[in-house]
Design a protein around this motif. Sequence first.
Motif, PDB file in Angstrom:
ATOM      1  N   ILE A  67       0.843  -1.205   0.000  1.00 29.56           N
ATOM      2  CA  ILE A  67       0.000   0.000   0.000  1.00 29.56           C
ATOM      3  C   ILE A  67       0.871   1.245   0.000  1.00 29.56           C
ATOM      4  CG2 ILE A  67      -1.676   1.320   1.380  1.00 29.56           C
ATOM      5  CD1 ILE A  67      -2.804  -1.406   2.313  1.00 29.56           C
ATOM      6  N   SER A  68       1.956   1.220   0.775  1.00 34.01           N
ATOM      7  CA  SER A  68       2.857   2.375   0.820  1.00 34.01           C
ATOM      8  C   SER A  68       3.550   2.598  -0.514  1.00 34.01           C
ATOM      9  CB  SER A  68       3.898   2.178   1.932  1.00 34.01           C
ATOM     10  OG  SER A  68       3.295   2.263   3.205  1.00 34.01           O
ATOM     11  N   ARG A  69       3.830   1.510  -1.246  1.00 35.62           N
ATOM     12  CA  ARG A  69       4.426   1.670  -2.575  1.00 35.62           C
ATOM     13  C   ARG A  69       3.462   2.420  -3.491  1.00 35.62           C
ATOM     14  NH1 ARG A  69       5.786  -3.641  -5.851  1.00 35.62           N
ATOM     15  NH2 ARG A  69       6.525  -4.196  -3.771  1.00 35.62           N
ATOM     16  N   LEU A  70       2.177   2.090  -3.407  1.00 32.46           N
ATOM     17  CA  LEU A  70       1.174   2.807  -4.199  1.00 32.46           C
ATOM     18  C   LEU A  70       1.063   4.266  -3.755  1.00 32.46           C
ATOM     19  CD1 LEU A  70      -1.675   0.142  -4.445  1.00 32.46           C
ATOM     20  CD2 LEU A  70      -0.152   0.911  -6.281  1.00 32.46           C
ATOM     21  N   ILE A  71       1.207   4.506  -2.453  1.00 32.17           N
ATOM     22  CA  ILE A  71       1.159   5.880  -1.945  1.00 32.17           C
ATOM     23  C   ILE A  71       2.302   6.698  -2.535  1.00 32.17           C
ATOM     24  CG2 ILE A  71       1.532   7.273   0.133  1.00 32.17           C
ATOM     25  CD1 ILE A  71      -0.110   5.181   1.665  1.00 32.17           C
ATOM     26  N   ASP A  72       3.491   6.111  -2.608  1.00 30.91           N
ATOM     27  CA  ASP A  72       4.625   6.816  -3.205  1.00 30.91           C
ATOM     28  C   ASP A  72       4.365   7.162  -4.671  1.00 30.91           C
ATOM     29  OD1 ASP A  72       6.413   7.021  -1.060  1.00 30.91           O
ATOM     30  OD2 ASP A  72       7.110   4.970  -1.312  1.00 30.91           O
ATOM     31  N   ALA A 115      -6.841  -5.714   7.363  1.00 25.10           N
ATOM     32  CA  ALA A 115      -5.392  -5.567   7.240  1.00 25.10           C
ATOM     33  C   ALA A 115      -4.977  -4.575   6.165  1.00 25.10           C
ATOM     34  CB  ALA A 115      -4.759  -6.932   6.965  1.00 25.10           C
ATOM     35  N   THR A 116      -5.933  -3.986   5.448  1.00 26.05           N
ATOM     36  CA  THR A 116      -5.593  -2.938   4.465  1.00 26.05           C
ATOM     37  C   THR A 116      -5.291  -1.602   5.142  1.00 26.05           C
ATOM     38  OG1 THR A 116      -7.929  -2.377   4.181  1.00 26.05           O
ATOM     39  CG2 THR A 116      -6.995  -4.004   2.656  1.00 26.05           C
ATOM     40  N   MET A 117      -5.279  -1.556   6.465  1.00 20.67           N
ATOM     41  CA  MET A 117      -4.973  -0.313   7.173  1.00 20.67           C
ATOM     42  C   MET A 117      -3.608   0.214   6.733  1.00 20.67           C
ATOM     43  SD  MET A 117      -5.008   0.481  11.277  1.00 20.67           S
ATOM     44  CE  MET A 117      -3.552  -0.475  11.676  1.00 20.67           C
ATOM     45  N   PRO A 118      -3.530   1.443   6.225  1.00 22.20           N
ATOM     46  CA  PRO A 118      -2.249   1.975   5.742  1.00 22.20           C
ATOM     47  C   PRO A 118      -1.319   2.317   6.898  1.00 22.20           C
ATOM     48  CG  PRO A 118      -3.941   3.658   5.640  1.00 22.20           C
ATOM     49  CD  PRO A 118      -4.644   2.395   6.046  1.00 22.20           C
ATOM     50  N   SER A 119      -0.043   2.464   6.600  1.00 29.29           N
ATOM     51  CA  SER A 119       0.949   2.795   7.620  1.00 29.29           C
ATOM     52  C   SER A 119       0.939   4.299   7.889  1.00 29.29           C
ATOM     53  CB  SER A 119       2.346   2.351   7.175  1.00 29.29           C
ATOM     54  OG  SER A 119       3.308   2.732   8.131  1.00 29.29           O
ATOM     55  N   ILE A 120       0.209   4.695   8.914  1.00 28.28           N
ATOM     56  CA  ILE A 120       0.133   6.110   9.278  1.00 28.28           C
ATOM     57  C   ILE A 120       1.499   6.655   9.707  1.00 28.28           C
ATOM     58  CG2 ILE A 120      -0.927   7.791  10.833  1.00 28.28           C
ATOM     59  CD1 ILE A 120      -2.851   6.699   8.757  1.00 28.28           C
ATOM     60  N   PRO A 121       2.276   5.929  10.552  1.00 30.30           N
ATOM     61  CA  PRO A 121       3.584   6.465  10.934  1.00 30.30           C
ATOM     62  C   PRO A 121       4.488   6.753   9.740  1.00 30.30           C
ATOM     63  CG  PRO A 121       2.989   4.651  12.370  1.00 30.30           C
ATOM     64  CD  PRO A 121       1.972   4.671  11.266  1.00 30.30           C
ATOM     65  N   ALA A 122       4.423   5.930   8.705  1.00 28.64           N
ATOM     66  CA  ALA A 122       5.247   6.172   7.513  1.00 28.64           C
ATOM     67  C   ALA A 122       4.784   7.426   6.786  1.00 28.64           C
ATOM     68  CB  ALA A 122       5.184   4.961   6.586  1.00 28.64           C
ATOM     69  N   PRO A 329      15.682   6.367  -2.369  1.00 30.76           N
ATOM     70  CA  PRO A 329      15.197   7.362  -3.324  1.00 30.76           C
ATOM     71  C   PRO A 329      13.906   8.018  -2.819  1.00 30.76           C
ATOM     72  CG  PRO A 329      15.826   5.355  -4.467  1.00 30.76           C
ATOM     73  CD  PRO A 329      15.889   5.048  -2.997  1.00 30.76           C
ATOM     74  N   GLU A 330      13.771   9.304  -3.080  1.00 28.13           N
ATOM     75  CA  GLU A 330      12.606  10.036  -2.597  1.00 28.13           C
ATOM     76  C   GLU A 330      11.303   9.416  -3.082  1.00 28.13           C
ATOM     77  OE1 GLU A 330      13.058  14.135  -3.598  1.00 28.13           O
ATOM     78  OE2 GLU A 330      15.031  14.312  -2.648  1.00 28.13           O
ATOM     79  N   ALA A 331      11.324   8.817  -4.261  1.00 26.40           N
ATOM     80  CA  ALA A 331      10.120   8.219  -4.830  1.00 26.40           C
ATOM     81  C   ALA A 331       9.716   6.925  -4.124  1.00 26.40           C
ATOM     82  CB  ALA A 331      10.321   7.936  -6.316  1.00 26.40           C
ATOM     83  N   MET A 332      10.571   6.436  -3.211  1.00 31.61           N
ATOM     84  CA  MET A 332      10.278   5.185  -2.493  1.00 31.61           C
ATOM     85  C   MET A 332      10.269   5.387  -0.979  1.00 31.61           C
ATOM     86  SD  MET A 332      12.526   2.345  -4.568  1.00 31.61           S
ATOM     87  CE  MET A 332      11.914   1.620  -6.091  1.00 31.61           C
ATOM     88  N   LEU A 333      10.206   6.622  -0.516  1.00 28.26           N
ATOM     89  CA  LEU A 333      10.390   6.919   0.902  1.00 28.26           C
ATOM     90  C   LEU A 333       9.338   6.270   1.788  1.00 28.26           C
ATOM     91  CD1 LEU A 333      11.899   8.383   3.129  1.00 28.26           C
ATOM     92  CD2 LEU A 333      10.458  10.389   2.699  1.00 28.26           C
ATOM     93  N   THR A 334       8.058   6.427   1.456  1.00 25.14           N
ATOM     94  CA  THR A 334       7.000   5.887   2.306  1.00 25.14           C
ATOM     95  C   THR A 334       7.105   4.374   2.408  1.00 25.14           C
ATOM     96  OG1 THR A 334       5.565   7.688   1.545  1.00 25.14           O
ATOM     97  CG2 THR A 334       4.516   5.886   2.758  1.00 25.14           C
ATOM     98  N   GLU A 335       7.381   3.725   1.279  1.00 25.48           N
ATOM     99  CA  GLU A 335       7.521   2.275   1.296  1.00 25.48           C
ATOM    100  C   GLU A 335       8.735   1.856   2.117  1.00 25.48           C
ATOM    101  OE1 GLU A 335       8.358  -1.602  -1.522  1.00 25.48           O
ATOM    102  OE2 GLU A 335       8.344   0.402  -2.426  1.00 25.48           O
ATOM    103  N   GLY A 336       9.840   2.585   1.965  1.00 27.45           N
ATOM    104  CA  GLY A 336      11.044   2.253   2.717  1.00 27.45           C
ATOM    105  C   GLY A 336      10.822   2.328   4.220  1.00 27.45           C
ATOM    106  N   ILE A 337      10.154   3.377   4.673  1.00 28.17           N
ATOM    107  CA  ILE A 337       9.843   3.517   6.095  1.00 28.17           C
ATOM    108  C   ILE A 337       8.915   2.394   6.550  1.00 28.17           C
ATOM    109  CG2 ILE A 337       8.671   4.971   7.794  1.00 28.17           C
ATOM    110  CD1 ILE A 337       9.641   7.401   6.207  1.00 28.17           C
ATOM    111  N   THR A 338       7.949   2.048   5.705  1.00 27.57           N
ATOM    112  CA  THR A 338       6.989   1.008   6.077  1.00 27.57           C
ATOM    113  C   THR A 338       7.664  -0.341   6.226  1.00 27.57           C
ATOM    114  OG1 THR A 338       5.253   2.204   4.893  1.00 27.57           O
ATOM    115  CG2 THR A 338       4.804  -0.089   5.443  1.00 27.57           C
TER     116      THR A 338
END
Length: 406
Positions: A67-72, A115-122, A329-338
């Motif tokens: 989900i975070s990858r899609l957010i990025d 379980a589709t709850m997104p990663s809010i902290p990320a 990479p900035e384009a992958m930040l949310t996924e990386g944190i998640t």
Amino acid sequence: MPNPYSEIFRAPGTKGFAAAGFVARLPIAMAPIGIVAMLSQTHGEYWLAGAVSATYALTNAFLAPQISRLIDRLGQTTVAAPAATISASAFLVLIVATNQHWPVWTLFASALLAATMPSIPAMVRARWTGIFRDQPGLYTAFAFESVADELVYIAGASLSVGLSVALFPEAGMLASTLFLAVGTAAFLLQRSTEPRLEPSAERATGSAIRLRPVQIITLALIFVGVIFATAEVSTVAMTKELGQPGAASLVIGVYALGSFIVGIIVGGLNLTMPLPRRMLISVAAIALTTLPLLLADTVLMLAITVFISGLAISPTFITAFGLIERRVPEAMLTEGITWVMTGIGIGMALGAFAAGWVVDTFGAHSGFFVSVAAAFASLLTVLAGQKSLAGGRQEIPRNTLAQPAE
């Protein structure tokens, strides 16, 4: 001397998204234990309660990075709004299914969808990064978020269980669902601080977990997650063995308190040491401070050694997220944190299982050997990965880019 925490909140919009993000992330701690508290009371079967809770937690650990990858690629509002809606709706179905004693399969099905709850902290950390990228304020912001995570885990689980016991079995899960819905809506409505999409985000088709720094940090924090769970399981077992089972919650609270205090202090410091070396020192401190746990033979000694063991946790988290921000990479930040946060969750699940088996087989005090082993495994992981953790931001690998049409 100016307060660094007040400085970061002078930026427009930061107070709003930080407050909303705190509320929205409470279900991270409330939902897993809330499911157990709810089902164990209504159905009287702990195996069922644990199985449904594990179904939710493990599925979320798999789905959250996707989900975070899609957010990025598409933006926070575009992806997180429907994901959180599905999650909150599924939690409501789970509550009704529990109350009305629907077939058992409906419990598992609703847990899977929840379980589709997104990663809010990320997503919160991504907003801080967008505001303070390459500025000292980002380190302070990450420290604040690590402290907020500690508060969530301290207060969330207690609140969820307390409501279920004091009011009615579904109360904890109902509150958790409301926090998810209201907090996420309030967070996403603040569009002015939503990170801008990177031009390369639309072309990124691979996963951040393929990047070596993400692999190293995630693996290191899997071991740290093992330490978390082992400390909790072993503390409960030891206090029971020592004839003071009621002291378990106090000792576990002291563990979180040590991390909380040091996190606040470290976040206010202007450290210049390179992040890879800082990460190495932090995990080395974790490894060394697990050793006194092996000597605890009274509740007082247990509380003291657990407090000491918790001191290096927040600095490790703060540094780990700082490294992700610098190396991914900035384009992958949310996924990386998640992925890093998912690693902690996986470690906690593995640690609870391993510590439980060791305690059952060798006795309550033996559980802390799992903590020591995990701590030194984390240290070796970071030590071996120092070269990969050093340097500047990585480029998106060629094989993770969509090839242009001929």
